[in-house]
Design a protein around this motif. Structure first.
Motif, PDB file in Angstrom:
ATOM      1  N   ILE A 199      31.601  42.132  34.388  1.00 42.62           N
ATOM      2  CA  ILE A 199      32.631  42.102  35.423  1.00 42.62           C
ATOM      3  C   ILE A 199      32.148  41.293  36.626  1.00 42.62           C
ATOM      4  O   ILE A 199      32.889  40.479  37.190  1.00 42.62           O
ATOM      5  CB  ILE A 199      33.019  43.541  35.819  1.00 42.62           C
ATOM      6  N   ASP A 200      30.878  41.491  37.002  1.00 43.69           N
ATOM      7  CA  ASP A 200      30.299  40.709  38.099  1.00 43.69           C
ATOM      8  C   ASP A 200      30.199  39.236  37.739  1.00 43.69           C
ATOM      9  O   ASP A 200      30.539  38.355  38.542  1.00 43.69           O
ATOM     10  CB  ASP A 200      28.922  41.254  38.470  1.00 43.69           C
ATOM     11  N   ASP A 201      29.724  38.959  36.534  1.00 44.19           N
ATOM     12  CA  ASP A 201      29.611  37.557  36.094  1.00 44.19           C
ATOM     13  C   ASP A 201      30.972  36.868  36.129  1.00 44.19           C
ATOM     14  O   ASP A 201      31.070  35.676  36.458  1.00 44.19           O
ATOM     15  CB  ASP A 201      29.050  37.480  34.665  1.00 44.19           C
ATOM     16  N   ALA A 202      32.009  37.627  35.794  1.00 38.50           N
ATOM     17  CA  ALA A 202      33.357  37.062  35.735  1.00 38.50           C
ATOM     18  C   ALA A 202      33.936  36.803  37.120  1.00 38.50           C
ATOM     19  O   ALA A 202      34.976  36.144  37.248  1.00 38.50           O
ATOM     20  CB  ALA A 202      34.277  37.990  34.956  1.00 38.50           C
ATOM     21  N   GLY A 203      33.275  37.317  38.158  1.00 35.34           N
ATOM     22  CA  GLY A 203      33.761  37.097  39.513  1.00 35.34           C
ATOM     23  C   GLY A 203      34.803  38.104  39.960  1.00 35.34           C
ATOM     24  O   GLY A 203      35.424  37.938  41.016  1.00 35.34           O
ATOM     25  N   LEU A 204      34.988  39.169  39.178  1.00 33.92           N
ATOM     26  CA  LEU A 204      35.922  40.222  39.546  1.00 33.92           C
ATOM     27  C   LEU A 204      35.281  41.136  40.590  1.00 33.92           C
ATOM     28  O   LEU A 204      34.057  41.308  40.614  1.00 33.92           O
ATOM     29  CB  LEU A 204      36.310  41.040  38.315  1.00 33.92           C
ATOM     30  N   LYS A 205      36.104  41.734  41.422  1.00 35.89           N
ATOM     31  CA  LYS A 205      35.601  42.644  42.448  1.00 35.89           C
ATOM     32  C   LYS A 205      35.639  44.074  41.930  1.00 35.89           C
ATOM     33  O   LYS A 205      36.676  44.556  41.478  1.00 35.89           O
ATOM     34  CB  LYS A 205      36.454  42.528  43.721  1.00 35.89           C
ATOM     35  N   ARG A 206      34.496  44.747  41.995  1.00 33.88           N
ATOM     36  CA  ARG A 206      34.447  46.160  41.656  1.00 33.88           C
ATOM     37  C   ARG A 206      34.653  46.986  42.923  1.00 33.88           C
ATOM     38  O   ARG A 206      34.269  46.553  44.012  1.00 33.88           O
ATOM     39  CB  ARG A 206      33.112  46.520  40.997  1.00 33.88           C
ATOM     40  N   ILE A 207      35.243  48.175  42.792  1.00 33.95           N
ATOM     41  CA  ILE A 207      35.461  49.009  43.970  1.00 33.95           C
ATOM     42  C   ILE A 207      34.118  49.314  44.629  1.00 33.95           C
ATOM     43  O   ILE A 207      33.092  49.415  43.965  1.00 33.95           O
ATOM     44  CB  ILE A 207      36.215  50.303  43.610  1.00 33.95           C
ATOM     45  N   SER A 208      34.135  49.463  45.939  1.00 32.90           N
ATOM     46  CA  SER A 208      32.881  49.550  46.699  1.00 32.90           C
ATOM     47  C   SER A 208      32.035  50.753  46.296  1.00 32.90           C
ATOM     48  O   SER A 208      30.806  50.666  46.248  1.00 32.90           O
ATOM     49  CB  SER A 208      33.182  49.601  48.198  1.00 32.90           C
ATOM     50  N   ILE A 209      32.662  51.883  45.978  1.00 35.69           N
ATOM     51  CA  ILE A 209      31.894  53.078  45.637  1.00 35.69           C
ATOM     52  C   ILE A 209      31.062  52.853  44.379  1.00 35.69           C
ATOM     53  O   ILE A 209      29.951  53.372  44.248  1.00 35.69           O
ATOM     54  CB  ILE A 209      32.818  54.309  45.474  1.00 35.69           C
ATOM     55  N   GLN A 210      31.563  52.037  43.452  1.00 35.07           N
ATOM     56  CA  GLN A 210      30.796  51.721  42.243  1.00 35.07           C
ATOM     57  C   GLN A 210      29.851  50.558  42.480  1.00 35.07           C
ATOM     58  O   GLN A 210      28.735  50.543  41.966  1.00 35.07           O
ATOM     59  CB  GLN A 210      31.754  51.415  41.089  1.00 35.07           C
ATOM     60  N   ASN A 211      30.290  49.610  43.291  1.00 39.16           N
ATOM     61  CA  ASN A 211      29.439  48.463  43.585  1.00 39.16           C
ATOM     62  C   ASN A 211      28.173  48.888  44.318  1.00 39.16           C
ATOM     63  O   ASN A 211      27.111  48.286  44.149  1.00 39.16           O
ATOM     64  CB  ASN A 211      30.220  47.446  44.424  1.00 39.16           C
ATOM     65  N   ASN A 212      28.278  49.955  45.113  1.00 35.95           N
ATOM     66  CA  ASN A 212      27.139  50.429  45.907  1.00 35.95           C
ATOM     67  C   ASN A 212      26.377  51.569  45.236  1.00 35.95           C
ATOM     68  O   ASN A 212      25.406  52.086  45.805  1.00 35.95           O
ATOM     69  CB  ASN A 212      27.621  50.895  47.281  1.00 35.95           C
ATOM     70  N   GLN A 213      26.797  51.981  44.056  1.00 35.38           N
ATOM     71  CA  GLN A 213      26.176  53.124  43.385  1.00 35.38           C
ATOM     72  C   GLN A 213      24.739  52.808  42.976  1.00 35.38           C
ATOM     73  O   GLN A 213      24.474  51.811  42.306  1.00 35.38           O
ATOM     74  CB  GLN A 213      26.995  53.506  42.147  1.00 35.38           C
ATOM     75  N   LYS A 214      23.805  53.661  43.387  1.00 35.16           N
ATOM     76  CA  LYS A 214      22.397  53.475  43.058  1.00 35.16           C
ATOM     77  C   LYS A 214      22.006  54.214  41.779  1.00 35.16           C
ATOM     78  O   LYS A 214      21.153  53.748  41.018  1.00 35.16           O
ATOM     79  CB  LYS A 214      21.514  53.956  44.215  1.00 35.16           C
TER      80      LYS A 214
END
Length: 294
Positions: A199-214
């Protein structure tokens, strides 16, 4: 799982081998291994097959999950003997196949010495790589298939660019969320998950709570659904109840993705892939749901 203490590997001359560093130390392996056994499906077998290497034996995913190989089509593994699961490989079956190289995972260290008595063994630490692509490059290096790996990854990147061109402005306009449904709870995974990398490689935006999940994964109550709402919601159904009982929850009907009919249920045996073959299947789904359904 025991093997005879009399079983030893056949010595190789120094001109026939090279030294490989791996999760259990260093091992001399053949320059051109011909009889390879892979002891994990998505992170080892998938990369090997993508490189054009057909193993002589494979460990599977636990069959009680309803599938044996994640991200790999059945035709790719047809007629390859199975040597147990990644969590419980059969040393007896492995020994019978007379491999000249065994590729396993870091959590198989407890049987590393036994495996090494059968054939040179390389254990791969999936967690030490930042992406499925780096894991793939490492396996390609071990198998002396680095040029083939470049071609595979170039083809993957070409498909990524094709997807981005097909999406156009929508690439920047929509946010994506991916949750697993375990039966009673929902699961959220970090970027360690191959599907999030794609999803990141494709340039799509993930919701912030998942994008920041450690945390590698979080298991949450159904009441957390609101926090994981998005323009597009992918649901990986891990439940034995394929009717998706969470649909009955009142919170579900209030989600933006539900109201806009942008919820897509995807297969866990594809979305929990770990190599290029599975990555391309996940890309197939992104094309299917975000381009063709647009």
């Amino acid at each position: 799982m025991q093997t005879s203490s009399n079983t030893t590997t056949t010595p190789l001359s120094t001109t026939d081998v090279r030294i490989v560093k791996h999760a259990a130390g260093e091992t001399k392996i053949p320059n051109s291994p011909q009889r390879i056994i892979t002891l994990h499906d998505s992170t080892i077998l998938d990369p090997a097959l993508a490189l054009g290497v057909k193993p002589i034996g494979v460990a599977t995913y636990p069959p009680e999950e309803g599938f044996l190989f994640r991200g790999i089509s059945n035709d790719k593994v047809m007629n390859i003997p199975q040597v147990g699961t990644a969590f419980e490989p059969s040393l007896e079956k492995i020994m019978t196949l007379k491999p000249d190289l065994i590729l396993g995972r870091e959590y198989q260290k407890d049987i590393y010495n036994l495996l090494s008595n059968i054939a040179p063994t390389v254990l791969i630490d999936w967690g030490s790589f930042s992406s499925f692509q780096d894991n793939f490059r490492y396996i390609a290096q071990v198998l002396d298939k680095e040029e083939e790996a470049k071609q595979v990854l170039n083809q993957y990147q070409a498909r990524i660019q094709q997807f981005q061109q097909s999406m156009g402005k929508r690439l920047e306009e929509i946010e994506i969320s991916v949750i697993g449904f375990t039966g009673q709870n929902i699961k959220s995974l970090s970027r360690d998950a191959t599907f999030n990398q794609i999803i990141d490689d494709a340039g799509l935006k993930r919701i912030s709570i998942q994008n920041n999940q450690k945390e590698r994964f979080l298991e949450l109550s159904i009441e957390s659904l609101n926090d994981y709402d998005a323009d597009v919601l992918f649901v990986i159904n891990e439940s034995q109840d394929k009717r998706l009982s969470y649909l009955k929850n009142p919170i579900w009907s209030q989600l933006k993705a539900v109201k806009n009919k942008q919820v897509y249920e995807v297969d866990e045996d594809i979305w929990y892939a770990g190599g290029p073959l599975g990555a391309n299947k996940i890309l197939d789904d992104l094309f299917k749901y975000l381009v063709e359904n647009a």
